[in-house]
Design a protein around this motif. Structure first.
Motif, PDB file in Angstrom:
ATOM      1  N   PHE A 192       3.996  13.432  14.313  1.00 29.26           N
ATOM      2  CA  PHE A 192       5.129  12.602  13.920  1.00 29.26           C
ATOM      3  C   PHE A 192       6.137  12.383  15.046  1.00 29.26           C
ATOM      4  N   ALA A 193       5.933  13.046  16.157  1.00 31.60           N
ATOM      5  CA  ALA A 193       6.940  13.034  17.215  1.00 31.60           C
ATOM      6  C   ALA A 193       7.249  11.628  17.717  1.00 31.60           C
ATOM      7  N   ASP A 194       6.225  10.787  17.840  1.00 31.46           N
ATOM      8  CA  ASP A 194       6.441   9.445  18.372  1.00 31.46           C
ATOM      9  C   ASP A 194       6.817   8.433  17.290  1.00 31.46           C
ATOM     10  N   LEU A 195       6.780   8.863  16.026  1.00 30.61           N
ATOM     11  CA  LEU A 195       7.060   7.945  14.928  1.00 30.61           C
ATOM     12  C   LEU A 195       8.496   8.036  14.428  1.00 30.61           C
ATOM     13  N   MET A 196       9.204   9.080  14.802  1.00 29.91           N
ATOM     14  CA  MET A 196      10.544   9.318  14.274  1.00 29.91           C
ATOM     15  C   MET A 196      11.593   8.968  15.327  1.00 29.91           C
ATOM     16  N   PRO A 197      12.478   8.022  15.042  1.00 27.59           N
ATOM     17  CA  PRO A 197      13.513   7.671  16.018  1.00 27.59           C
ATOM     18  C   PRO A 197      14.519   8.805  16.139  1.00 27.59           C
ATOM     19  N   PRO A 198      15.217   8.911  17.248  1.00 27.22           N
ATOM     20  CA  PRO A 198      16.291   9.907  17.351  1.00 27.22           C
ATOM     21  C   PRO A 198      17.270   9.722  16.199  1.00 27.22           C
ATOM     22  N   LEU A 199      17.593  10.812  15.517  1.00 27.31           N
ATOM     23  CA  LEU A 199      18.386  10.697  14.295  1.00 27.31           C
ATOM     24  C   LEU A 199      19.763  10.110  14.549  1.00 27.31           C
ATOM     25  N   ASP A 200      20.397  10.495  15.660  1.00 24.88           N
ATOM     26  CA  ASP A 200      21.732   9.958  15.917  1.00 24.88           C
ATOM     27  C   ASP A 200      21.673   8.452  16.151  1.00 24.88           C
ATOM     28  N   ASP A 201      20.644   7.970  16.858  1.00 28.21           N
ATOM     29  CA  ASP A 201      20.493   6.525  17.041  1.00 28.21           C
ATOM     30  C   ASP A 201      20.243   5.835  15.706  1.00 28.21           C
ATOM     31  N   TYR A 202      19.431   6.455  14.862  1.00 32.08           N
ATOM     32  CA  TYR A 202      19.101   5.875  13.565  1.00 32.08           C
ATOM     33  C   TYR A 202      20.346   5.741  12.690  1.00 32.08           C
ATOM     34  N   TYR A 203      21.138   6.797  12.599  1.00 31.60           N
ATOM     35  CA  TYR A 203      22.357   6.736  11.790  1.00 31.60           C
ATOM     36  C   TYR A 203      23.337   5.710  12.368  1.00 31.60           C
ATOM     37  N   ARG A 204      23.443   5.657  13.673  1.00 34.22           N
ATOM     38  CA  ARG A 204      24.362   4.699  14.303  1.00 34.22           C
ATOM     39  C   ARG A 204      23.952   3.267  14.013  1.00 34.22           C
ATOM     40  N   ASP A 205      22.648   2.982  14.113  1.00 34.47           N
ATOM     41  CA  ASP A 205      22.175   1.601  14.021  1.00 34.47           C
ATOM     42  C   ASP A 205      21.844   1.163  12.596  1.00 34.47           C
ATOM     43  N   GLU A 206      21.438   2.096  11.729  1.00 33.39           N
ATOM     44  CA  GLU A 206      20.910   1.721  10.424  1.00 33.39           C
ATOM     45  C   GLU A 206      21.768   2.168   9.242  1.00 33.39           C
ATOM     46  N   VAL A 207      22.641   3.149   9.430  1.00 27.68           N
ATOM     47  CA  VAL A 207      23.358   3.734   8.283  1.00 27.68           C
ATOM     48  C   VAL A 207      24.825   3.334   8.259  1.00 27.68           C
ATOM     49  N   ILE A 208      25.565   3.626   9.310  1.00 26.22           N
ATOM     50  CA  ILE A 208      27.014   3.424   9.265  1.00 26.22           C
ATOM     51  C   ILE A 208      27.353   1.935   9.300  1.00 26.22           C
ATOM     52  N   GLY A 209      28.545   1.611   8.812  1.00 29.85           N
ATOM     53  CA  GLY A 209      28.981   0.226   8.829  1.00 29.85           C
ATOM     54  C   GLY A 209      30.289   0.065   8.078  1.00 29.85           C
ATOM     55  N   GLY A 210      30.944  -1.061   8.290  1.00 25.97           N
ATOM     56  CA  GLY A 210      32.210  -1.333   7.631  1.00 25.97           C
ATOM     57  C   GLY A 210      33.389  -1.080   8.547  1.00 25.97           C
ATOM     58  N   THR A 211      34.574  -1.420   8.063  1.00 26.07           N
ATOM     59  CA  THR A 211      35.794  -1.304   8.859  1.00 26.07           C
ATOM     60  C   THR A 211      36.060   0.148   9.249  1.00 26.07           C
ATOM     61  N   GLY A 212      36.179   0.385  10.546  1.00 25.20           N
ATOM     62  CA  GLY A 212      36.488   1.720  11.037  1.00 25.20           C
ATOM     63  C   GLY A 212      35.363   2.715  10.941  1.00 25.20           C
ATOM     64  N   ALA A 213      34.144   2.276  10.644  1.00 22.99           N
ATOM     65  CA  ALA A 213      33.028   3.211  10.467  1.00 22.99           C
ATOM     66  C   ALA A 213      32.708   3.940  11.764  1.00 22.99           C
ATOM     67  N   PHE A 214      32.255   5.180  11.623  1.00 23.87           N
ATOM     68  CA  PHE A 214      31.878   5.965  12.794  1.00 23.87           C
ATOM     69  C   PHE A 214      30.842   7.002  12.400  1.00 23.87           C
ATOM     70  N   LEU A 215      30.219   7.597  13.401  1.00 24.67           N
ATOM     71  CA  LEU A 215      29.196   8.618  13.217  1.00 24.67           C
ATOM     72  C   LEU A 215      29.651   9.913  13.883  1.00 24.67           C
ATOM     73  N   MET A 216      29.571  11.011  13.141  1.00 27.34           N
ATOM     74  CA  MET A 216      29.762  12.343  13.709  1.00 27.34           C
ATOM     75  C   MET A 216      28.387  12.993  13.834  1.00 27.34           C
ATOM     76  N   VAL A 217      28.096  13.537  14.997  1.00 28.89           N
ATOM     77  CA  VAL A 217      26.815  14.191  15.242  1.00 28.89           C
ATOM     78  C   VAL A 217      27.056  15.689  15.390  1.00 28.89           C
ATOM     79  N   ALA A 218      26.421  16.475  14.515  1.00 26.07           N
ATOM     80  CA  ALA A 218      26.463  17.929  14.634  1.00 26.07           C
ATOM     81  C   ALA A 218      25.256  18.352  15.451  1.00 26.07           C
ATOM     82  N   GLU A 219      25.522  18.945  16.594  1.00 30.79           N
ATOM     83  CA  GLU A 219      24.439  19.373  17.477  1.00 30.79           C
ATOM     84  C   GLU A 219      23.883  20.714  16.973  1.00 30.79           C
ATOM     85  N   GLY A 220      23.079  20.607  15.900  1.00 28.43           N
ATOM     86  CA  GLY A 220      22.518  21.781  15.252  1.00 28.43           C
ATOM     87  C   GLY A 220      23.364  22.209  14.066  1.00 28.43           C
ATOM     88  N   PHE A 221      22.746  22.930  13.129  1.00 28.55           N
ATOM     89  CA  PHE A 221      23.452  23.315  11.916  1.00 28.55           C
ATOM     90  C   PHE A 221      24.632  24.249  12.162  1.00 28.55           C
TER      91      PHE A 221
END
Length: 251
Positions: A192-221
């Motif tokens: 699955f390594a080549d099939l899964m996009p980097p999660l932070d890129d995925y959330y930035r490009d596909e999930v967040i949106g709207g006025t003032g939207a932003f992404l927080m990335v936790a580098e590990g739990f």
């Protein structure tokens, strides 16, 4: 009058004296600075320990005086928050219903409710269904100048309808979608390594949106608690200044 229009009308001197409700009429919704829906991933990619870190991180944020100080600086001085978990397309569980937070005492009660909530794990990851569920929760007793969904997770959408459809519908309603992507340092299976996009890129490009939207990335739990605290403080800020589209938190 909708709360979002209140300050514009007030500054223009257009507000009339408040009307007295006749007996039997519905009571107006309570105004707050922000309606914030916290959406927490409990899919199978989350171990019991990782799920516990998420719950404890949210509870700790609402016990933090920096958060309650930020709430107090709002125009109204109160926010409304709810907390739900999500996984499969048909699995969303509202664990803490809408609660008014206006200081340390109410923040502590909300944190205690998270502490006492059941921990249950499920299978798949339906971000689209989480967005749909969150959108259905707004306008239940409170009316904020902003409506925000805070989506935390560690995987991509793999259940339910296309994420783009759910995202577009939420944005059309004026809902802001913020993300908290948790980067699991355990490498995926080789197939699955080549099939899964980097999660932070995925959330930035596909999930967040709207006025003032932003992404927080936790580098590990281990970084989750600090990440969620910083994220919520930014989300509840009154007239938040422009910030980075992506922020990162480290343990």
């Amino acid at each position: 009058m909708r709360c979002r229009e209140f300050f514009r009308h007030a500054s223009a001197g257009l507000l009339a004296a408040p009307a007295i409700l006749a007996p039997g009429r519905a009571r107006a919704m309570e105004p707050v600075d922000v309606e914030l829906a916290l959406a927490v991933d409990v899919s199978r990619s989350m171990s019991a320990e990782e799920q516990e870190l998420q719950f404890r991180g949210y509870a700790a944020a609402f016990r933090d005086p920096r958060l309650t100080d930020g709430i107090a600086r709002g125009a109204i001085g109160a926010i409304a928050v709810c907390f739900f978990t999500w996984s499969d397309w048909n699995v969303q569980e509202l664990l803490v219903p809408w609660t008014r937070i206006d200081g340390a005492a109410s923040g502590g009660r909300f944190a205690a409710a998270i502490d006492a909530a059941p921990r249950r794990a499920h299978l798949y990851t339906s971000i689209s269904a989480a967005i749909d569920f969150a959108a259905s929760l707004f306008g239940q007793g409170y009316e904020g100048t902003r409506q925000v969904v805070d989506i935390s997770g560690d995987g991509v959408n793999n259940s339910g309808r296309p994420l783009a459809e759910a995202r577009a519908e939420a944005l059309e309603k004026g809902i802001a979608l913020n993300g908290l992507a948790v980067l699991d340092r355990t490498p995926p299976p080789p197939q699955f390594a080549d099939l899964m996009p980097p999660l932070d890129d995925y959330y930035r490009d596909e999930v967040i949106g709207g006025t003032g939207a932003f992404l927080m990335v936790a580098e590990g739990f281990p970084a989750f608690e600090g990440a969620v605290r910083r994220k919520i403080i930014r989300e509840i800020a009154s007239n938040p200044p422009p910030g980075p589209l992506v922020e990162r938190a480290y343990a």
